[in-house]
Design a protein around this motif. Structure first.
Motif, mmCIF file in Angstrom:
data_model
loop_
_atom_site.group_PDB
_atom_site.id
_atom_site.type_symbol
_atom_site.label_atom_id
_atom_site.label_comp_id
_atom_site.label_asym_id
_atom_site.label_seq_id
_atom_site.Cartn_x
_atom_site.Cartn_y
_atom_site.Cartn_z
ATOM 1 N N ARG A 218 -3.232 0.915 15.198
ATOM 2 C CA ARG A 218 -4.125 1.409 16.252
ATOM 3 C C ARG A 218 -3.995 0.662 17.573
ATOM 4 N N GLY A 219 -3.160 -0.368 17.572
ATOM 5 C CA GLY A 219 -2.836 -1.023 18.841
ATOM 6 C C GLY A 219 -2.026 -0.101 19.748
ATOM 7 N N LEU A 220 -1.445 0.958 19.180
ATOM 8 C CA LEU A 220 -0.715 1.936 20.011
ATOM 9 C C LEU A 220 -1.751 2.810 20.727
ATOM 10 N N VAL A 258 2.255 3.334 5.376
ATOM 11 C CA VAL A 258 2.399 2.175 4.489
ATOM 12 C C VAL A 258 1.012 1.788 4.006
ATOM 13 N N GLY A 259 0.881 1.535 2.712
ATOM 14 C CA GLY A 259 -0.396 1.029 2.226
ATOM 15 C C GLY A 259 -0.870 1.653 0.935
ATOM 16 N N PHE A 260 -2.087 1.294 0.614
ATOM 17 C CA PHE A 260 -2.754 1.677 -0.631
ATOM 18 C C PHE A 260 -2.642 3.173 -0.921
ATOM 19 N N SER A 261 -2.934 4.001 0.082
ATOM 20 C CA SER A 261 -2.873 5.448 -0.156
ATOM 21 C C SER A 261 -1.608 6.055 0.434
ATOM 22 N N GLY A 262 -0.657 5.201 0.794
ATOM 23 C CA GLY A 262 0.618 5.682 1.326
ATOM 24 C C GLY A 262 1.767 5.186 0.481
ATOM 25 N N CYS A 273 3.180 -3.957 14.366
ATOM 26 C CA CYS A 273 2.804 -3.977 15.785
ATOM 27 C C CYS A 273 1.427 -3.354 15.961
ATOM 28 N N GLY A 274 0.465 -4.147 16.384
ATOM 29 C CA GLY A 274 -0.880 -3.617 16.603
ATOM 30 C C GLY A 274 -1.534 -3.143 15.328
ATOM 31 N N ILE A 275 -1.312 -3.890 14.250
ATOM 32 C CA ILE A 275 -1.922 -3.582 12.933
ATOM 33 C C ILE A 275 -2.789 -4.785 12.565
ATOM 34 N N SER A 276 -4.045 -4.523 12.174
ATOM 35 C CA SER A 276 -4.959 -5.662 11.941
ATOM 36 C C SER A 276 -4.683 -6.378 10.622
ATOM 37 N N GLY A 277 -4.202 -5.618 9.616
ATOM 38 C CA GLY A 277 -3.946 -6.234 8.310
ATOM 39 C C GLY A 277 -5.098 -6.037 7.345
ATOM 40 N N GLN A 280 -6.097 -2.592 2.559
ATOM 41 C CA GLN A 280 -5.391 -1.364 2.162
ATOM 42 C C GLN A 280 -3.994 -1.310 2.766
ATOM 43 N N HIS A 281 -3.821 -1.862 3.956
ATOM 44 C CA HIS A 281 -2.473 -1.884 4.543
ATOM 45 C C HIS A 281 -1.619 -2.944 3.838
ATOM 46 N N LEU A 282 -2.219 -4.118 3.640
ATOM 47 C CA LEU A 282 -1.476 -5.217 2.995
ATOM 48 C C LEU A 282 -1.014 -4.824 1.595
ATOM 49 N N ILE A 296 -2.721 -8.752 19.629
ATOM 50 C CA ILE A 296 -3.383 -9.485 20.725
ATOM 51 C C ILE A 296 -4.497 -10.398 20.216
ATOM 52 N N ASP A 297 -4.942 -10.145 18.999
ATOM 53 C CA ASP A 297 -6.080 -10.909 18.472
ATOM 54 C C ASP A 297 -5.579 -12.015 17.532
ATOM 55 N N PRO A 298 -5.709 -13.279 17.949
ATOM 56 C CA PRO A 298 -5.166 -14.365 17.095
ATOM 57 C C PRO A 298 -5.871 -14.471 15.744
ATOM 58 N N SER A 299 -7.062 -13.859 15.620
ATOM 59 C CA SER A 299 -7.756 -13.961 14.325
ATOM 60 C C SER A 299 -7.488 -12.746 13.435
ATOM 61 N N ALA A 300 -6.565 -11.877 13.820
ATOM 62 C CA ALA A 300 -6.272 -10.687 13.003
ATOM 63 C C ALA A 300 -5.752 -11.121 11.626
ATOM 64 N N PRO A 301 -6.266 -10.534 10.533
ATOM 65 C CA PRO A 301 -5.877 -10.950 9.167
ATOM 66 C C PRO A 301 -4.373 -10.824 8.885
HETATM 67 C C1 LIG Z 1 -9.439 4.657 0.362
HETATM 68 C C2 LIG Z 1 -8.763 4.085 1.566
HETATM 69 C C3 LIG Z 1 -7.388 4.032 1.566
HETATM 70 C C4 LIG Z 1 -6.721 3.509 2.692
HETATM 71 N N1 LIG Z 1 -5.372 3.480 2.672
HETATM 72 C C5 LIG Z 1 -4.715 2.941 3.728
HETATM 73 C C6 LIG Z 1 -3.288 2.861 3.739
HETATM 74 O O1 LIG Z 1 -2.599 3.321 2.832
HETATM 75 N N2 LIG Z 1 -2.692 2.287 4.809
HETATM 76 C C7 LIG Z 1 -3.409 1.780 5.886
HETATM 77 O O2 LIG Z 1 -2.800 1.274 6.833
HETATM 78 N N3 LIG Z 1 -4.750 1.862 5.893
HETATM 79 C C8 LIG Z 1 -5.411 2.445 4.860
HETATM 80 N N4 LIG Z 1 -6.771 2.545 4.903
HETATM 81 C C9 LIG Z 1 -7.452 2.219 6.181
HETATM 82 C C10 LIG Z 1 -7.725 0.740 6.344
HETATM 83 O O3 LIG Z 1 -8.949 0.409 5.762
HETATM 84 C C11 LIG Z 1 -7.775 0.365 7.858
HETATM 85 O O4 LIG Z 1 -8.747 1.154 8.479
HETATM 86 C C12 LIG Z 1 -6.441 0.569 8.558
HETATM 87 O O5 LIG Z 1 -5.404 -0.064 7.855
HETATM 88 C C13 LIG Z 1 -6.523 -0.022 9.962
HETATM 89 O O6 LIG Z 1 -5.378 0.356 10.670
HETATM 90 P P1 LIG Z 1 -4.891 -0.501 11.925
HETATM 91 O O7 LIG Z 1 -4.596 -1.886 11.482
HETATM 92 O O8 LIG Z 1 -3.803 0.278 12.560
HETATM 93 O O9 LIG Z 1 -6.144 -0.427 12.891
HETATM 94 P P2 LIG Z 1 -7.196 -1.523 13.310
HETATM 95 O O10 LIG Z 1 -7.814 -2.181 12.147
HETATM 96 O O11 LIG Z 1 -8.105 -0.893 14.316
HETATM 97 O O12 LIG Z 1 -6.317 -2.639 14.034
HETATM 98 C C14 LIG Z 1 -5.684 -2.469 15.267
HETATM 99 C C15 LIG Z 1 -5.122 -3.814 15.652
HETATM 100 O O13 LIG Z 1 -4.351 -3.663 16.829
HETATM 101 C C16 LIG Z 1 -4.539 -4.797 17.643
HETATM 102 N N5 LIG Z 1 -4.199 -4.411 19.001
HETATM 103 C C17 LIG Z 1 -4.891 -3.602 19.865
HETATM 104 N N6 LIG Z 1 -4.199 -3.426 20.982
HETATM 105 C C18 LIG Z 1 -3.042 -4.130 20.860
HETATM 106 C C19 LIG Z 1 -1.916 -4.330 21.702
HETATM 107 N N7 LIG Z 1 -1.807 -3.749 22.900
HETATM 108 N N8 LIG Z 1 -0.933 -5.140 21.262
HETATM 109 C C20 LIG Z 1 -0.999 -5.742 20.046
HETATM 110 N N9 LIG Z 1 -2.046 -5.567 19.206
HETATM 111 C C21 LIG Z 1 -3.057 -4.776 19.602
HETATM 112 C C22 LIG Z 1 -6.017 -5.179 17.446
HETATM 113 O O14 LIG Z 1 -6.220 -6.542 17.735
HETATM 114 C C23 LIG Z 1 -6.196 -4.849 15.962
HETATM 115 O O15 LIG Z 1 -5.966 -6.002 15.156
HETATM 116 C C24 LIG Z 1 -7.454 3.036 3.806
HETATM 117 C C25 LIG Z 1 -8.853 3.078 3.764
HETATM 118 C C26 LIG Z 1 -9.490 3.594 2.668
HETATM 119 C C27 LIG Z 1 -10.997 3.623 2.663
#
Ligand SMILES: Cc1cc2nc3c(=O)[nH]c(=O)nc-3n(C[C@H](O)[C@H](O)[C@H](O)COP(=O)(O)OP(=O)(O)OC[C@H]3O[C@@H](n4cnc5c(N)ncnc54)[C@H](O)[C@@H]3O)c2cc1C
Length: 333
Positions: A218-220, A258-262, A273-277, A280-282, A296-301
């Motif tokens: 979601r960083g995209l 990528v992840g638990f349901s992928g 890139c821009g993934i919090s960790g 479910q992703h891990l 961008i967030d140094p405390s991202a998991p």
């Molecule tokens: C049943 C179930 C199954 C799921 N299965 C999956 C799965 O298979 N895969 C999966 O991925 N998720 C899955 N999820 C969703 C999961 O819980 C998270 O919501 C999801 O992984 C978050 O995606 P994200 O890291 O892209 O977004 P976010 O958690 O919103 O993280 C975005 C990150 O981007 C960073 N960021 C923002 N802007 C920038 C920038 N310009 N440059 C660099 N960094 C930036 C932020 O600091 C943040 O850390 C599942 C959830 C459930 C309930």
């Protein structure tokens, strides 16, 4: 199918597509061999297809003691009814203790139908299998959206389970291994209600087999920005992955998730890139050999599992990486 003592041995479903064994079948044989040796029992595989005798030998080289082969032109392509009927008859006859199926698209569609016909339980999407002191199978799978690992024992027999791809190691093939190929009479059904009209390429990308993955989260800011990640991935000879929210928003197809349901992936290099960790992703990428996180967030998991962490804006970092790689590869400035 109630009396436990009637059941012995382990059976795996050997999946083939266009006459080629899916690698998950070798992974099931690898784990099946380990379990069968500990129990002192036999490991068998069931294979359905056409002109598969030579292919059946590969299953023996990878650990099977026996291969039950259903060979007929009508089995060349997957037909859920024909496959189910033949497998159910075999399982009723040979009564394996455990029946393992790969959690591929095909396996996920086949296993529940077979389990229902056998009136037995099914534990889906396992990520590990263990034996308890009595030799019962403990099936381990994520539960509560991946926050805990459930240890499941099934009372019904056979114990049926589907296993995720890229979880178990396959054995090194040994062409001197001996085993038995047992050709079975194929049960034919006049009209199963399924007809192959044409074949489409199943997937746009096979992310589970990729050695290098550049994933976006979601960083995209917008769907077109995947272009940036694709450019980096292609320069490195890899493919693009994604966290789930971007798939849910329709920015990229589920094949990339990528992840638990992928998809579970185990590349040599995973760049997030821009993934919090999230857990479910891990769950889908933590076994990657080298993990690089850009956030961008140094405390991202994600930084807790990363081998290399870059705290910064992916819109600045990724273009710099692309520029540097191009310079080294092509001498561009
Ligand atoms: C049943 C179930 C199954 C799921 N299965 C999956 C799965 O298979 N895969 C999966 O991925 N998720 C899955 N999820 C969703 C999961 O819980 C998270 O919501 C999801 O992984 C978050 O995606 P994200 O890291 O892209 O977004 P976010 O958690 O919103 O993280 C975005 C990150 O981007 C960073 N960021 C923002 N802007 C920038 C920038 N310009 N440059 C660099 N960094 C930036 C932020 O600091 C943040 O850390 C599942 C959830 C459930 C309930």
């Amino acid at each position: 199918m109630k009396n436990e003592s009637e059941y012995s041995g382990i059976l795996i479903f050997a999946e083939q597509q266009e006459g080629k064994i899916h690698p998950i079948s070798f992974e099931l044989l690898g784990k099946g061999r380990e379990l069968a040796d500990r129990l002192g029992e036999e490991l068998s595989a069931v294979l359905l297809g056409h002109n598969m005798k030579d292919v059946a030998k590969e299953l023996i080289y990878h650990g099977a003691d026996k291969v039950y082969l259903f060979d007929h032109p009508s089995l060349r392509d997957f037909d859920i009814v024909l496959y189910k009927e033949n497998i159910v008859d075999l399982v009723k006859e040979i009564k394996p203790k455990f029946f393992l199926v790969g959690a591929t698209h095909l396996g996920r569609s086949l296993a529940p139908r077979v389990a229902a016909a056998l009136e037995t339980g099914l534990t889906a999407d396992c990520i590990d299998l263990q034996l308890d002191e009595k030799g019962d199978l403990i099936q381990i799978r994520p539960a509560f959206t991946g926050n805990i690992l459930a240890h499941i024992k099934t009372r019904t027999r056979p114990v049926m389970t589907t296993i995720r791809y890229k979880i178990f190691e396959k054995m090194k093939p040994d062409t001197s291994r001996k085993g038995e190929i047992i050709e079975r009479k194929v049960k034919l059904i006049e009209n199963t209600g399924t007809r192959v009209l044409r074949k489409e390429r199943e997937r746009t990308v096979n992310i589970s087999d990729a050695e290098i993955i550049v994933s976006g989260g979601r960083g995209l800011k917008k769907p077109e920005d995947f272009k940036l990640l694709r450019e980096l991935a292609e320069l490195l000879g890899g493919v693009v992955g994604s966290s789930r929210p971007l798939v849910d928003q329709g920015w990229i197809s589920k094949d990339h998730q990528v992840g638990f349901s992928g998809n579970t992936v185990k590349p040599k290099l995973y760049i997030a890139c821009g993934i919090s960790g999230s857990p479910q992703h891990l769950a889908g990428m933590r076994d990657s050999k080298i993990i690089v996180a850009i956030n961008i967030d140094p405390s991202a998991p994600i930084f807790r599992v990363a081998d290399y962490g870059i705290v910064g804006d992916l819109y600045e970092i990724v273009p710099q990486l692309i520029k540097e790689i191009k310079k080294r590869k092509f001498g561009d400035d």
